[in-house]
Design an enzyme around this catalytic site. Structure first.
Site, mmCIF file in Angstrom:
data_model
loop_
_atom_site.group_PDB
_atom_site.id
_atom_site.type_symbol
_atom_site.label_atom_id
_atom_site.label_comp_id
_atom_site.label_asym_id
_atom_site.label_seq_id
_atom_site.Cartn_x
_atom_site.Cartn_y
_atom_site.Cartn_z
ATOM 1 N N HIS A 13 0.826 -1.213 0.000
ATOM 2 C CA HIS A 13 0.000 0.000 0.000
ATOM 3 C C HIS A 13 0.865 1.270 0.000
ATOM 4 O O HIS A 13 0.862 1.995 -0.986
ATOM 5 C CB HIS A 13 -1.008 0.019 1.155
ATOM 6 N N ASP A 50 -5.334 -8.495 -3.059
ATOM 7 C CA ASP A 50 -5.526 -8.254 -1.628
ATOM 8 C C ASP A 50 -6.749 -8.957 -1.062
ATOM 9 O O ASP A 50 -6.736 -10.151 -0.826
ATOM 10 C CB ASP A 50 -5.581 -6.736 -1.392
#
Length: 451
Positions: free
Chosen positions: A268, A319
């Site tokens: 991220h 994810d």
């Protein structure tokens, strides 16, 4: 084995009439351009390298869509996390394997050929270790092996509920280990990975809020030269909490405190200052970007233009698996920048094709992040071939040089006709070889846990 492609995206660019020699280990030993098919197996008209999906929590595929009902107050990543905690208490090892198999099959059908599993669901619902402490990691490994996807298994070290070694919450009890128990987990996971063709292993300290710098330093030798992945700076609150605790922002603190280099993947890394962004790029680490999940959770946008200008490397992952789509991840990465900057073709140099550039960079970055020999279709790399359907409405009539852009910006997984991992077929005519039984097993799990 020999394979022939009418057009193939090689390390140096698009080439015609390409013959690949592949050894018994599935590695490319020779590439000949302007060759003839002769006795080679024909791959198709348009072939590109397989992509690494560098960040995955496979079990979360089964809760996709369950957190879309608005609560009494403003929803956020933190309210979503509470939904996830409640959901995971229902999952058994058999469930985890069935869910992971579906994820692997769906990834392969989308053009992903390597799974990077950031796995933190370790223990039983009471938080006790299974007889085999690596039982759950073993189930993911078994799913990967049965579907044919390559695997980099990243068992997660998770010890605390917040910065400074805060006690974990009850919802985190299935994740928790101390360094000694984590070492036993890694030993078990290593045995499971050895049974997976094209398997690798690395370590994954969950985040700076779930592991102290001292603990991270203690577990790094367990990587044994393999990848190191960590969540960092995903949320504004995470940044604020880190500053309140130590006076530094998470990426700043990470780079100041630990030996971040090319083995690392910063997942991220959404909320960084310009100086942090440039410093992360200089470190050689890969930024692990998950645009669809980041969009679903309301994380914010990664400063991709600054990062790439500074020489940064990136890869993509699905994810939480709110949706599994290679084209969609890269499309949203570019579109997010367009919306913010009110510009077009942002993440590409002048004169380049944006989808093509993003695809190549993500292939190379994903290979680096997962420690897999898949950075391009060249000698020494694995024969992961993705054949696109040149007759698909989104691709028809395009020259090969424009195929990837048409796929990324106008297509989806239906553009993928065939996928091979290490030369072995796993997807034919857009369908995984075991799609039907995998879906049936998954549906049985969902019926039980939602009943």
């Amino acid at each position: 084995m020999k394979f022939f492609a009418e057009s193939a995206l090689l390390a140096e660019g698009w080439s015609r009439n390409v013959v690949f020699d592949v050894d018994d280990a599935g590695l490319i030993t020779k590439v000949k351009v302007d060759g003839t098919p002769d006795d080679a197996m024909k791959l198709g008209a348009v072939v590109v390298p397989g992509m690494a999906n560098l960040h995955s929590h496979t079990f979360q595929r089964a809760m996709a869509g369950l957190a879309e009902r608005r609560g009494d107050s403003a929803d956020s990543f933190w309210t979503w996390r509470q939904t996830m905690y409640g959901f995971l208490d229902k999952l058994t090892p058999d469930d985890v394997q069935a869910i992971a198999a579906l994820v692997c099959a769906e990834m392969l059908e989308a053009g992903f050929t390597t799974l990077g599993e950031f796995h933190y669901l370790h223990h039983d619902p009471a938080g006790a270790a299974y007889a085999d402490i690596g039982e759950m990691t073993g189930r993911v490994a078994a799913a990967a092996s049965s579907t044919g996807i390559a695997l980099t298994l990243l068992p997660v070290f998770y010890a605390h509920g917040g910065f400074g070694g805060m006690a974990p919450t009850p919802g985190q009890r299935r994740f928790i280990n101390d360094p000694d128990r984590y070492a036993r987990l890694m030993e078990s996971a290593g045995r499971h990975v050895k049974a997976v063709p094209n398997g690798r292993i690395g370590v994954a300290p969950h985040s700076l809020r779930a592991a102290t710098v001292q603990e991270i330093g203690d577990i790094l030798p367990l990587a044994d030269g393999g990848p190191i992945h960590i969540h960092v700076a995903e949320q504004v609150k995470e940044v604020e909490d880190c500053v309140a605790w130590c006076g530094k922002r998470p990426v700043e603190y990470l780079l100041d405190s630990l030996p971040v280099d090319t083995r690392w993947c910063a997942i991220h890394a959404t909320h960084m200052t310009p100086s942090e962004t440039e410093a992360l790029a200089r470190s050689g680490a890969v930024a692990g970007l998950c645009p669809e999940t980041e969009g679903n959770l309301g994380d914010g946008l990664f400063d991709a233009p600054r990062y790439l200008t500074a020489g940064g490397r990136f890869g993509i992952g699905s994810d939480s698996h709110i949706h599994i789509g290679l084209a969609e991840e890269l499309r949203l990465l570019e579109y997010g920048q367009r919306l913010v900057l009110r510009s077009r073709n942002v993440l590409c140099e002048p004169g380049g094709w944006t989808g093509d550039v993003l695809f190549r960079r993500a292939v190379a970055g994903g290979a680096q992040a997962l420690g897999q020999p898949t950075d391009s279709l060249r000698v020494g790399q694995r024969a992961d071939f993705v054949t696109l359907d040149e007759t698909h409405p989104s691709l028809a009539g395009r020259p090969p040089e424009q195929m990837v852009d048409a796929w990324i910006f106008a297509g989806d997984k239906s553009c993928v006709r065939e996928v091979r991992v290490a030369g072995h077929p796993v997807v034919t005519e857009g369908r995984h070889k075991s799609r039907d039984p995998i879906r049936a097993a998954y549906a049985k799990v969902l019926t039980r846990i939602n009943g």
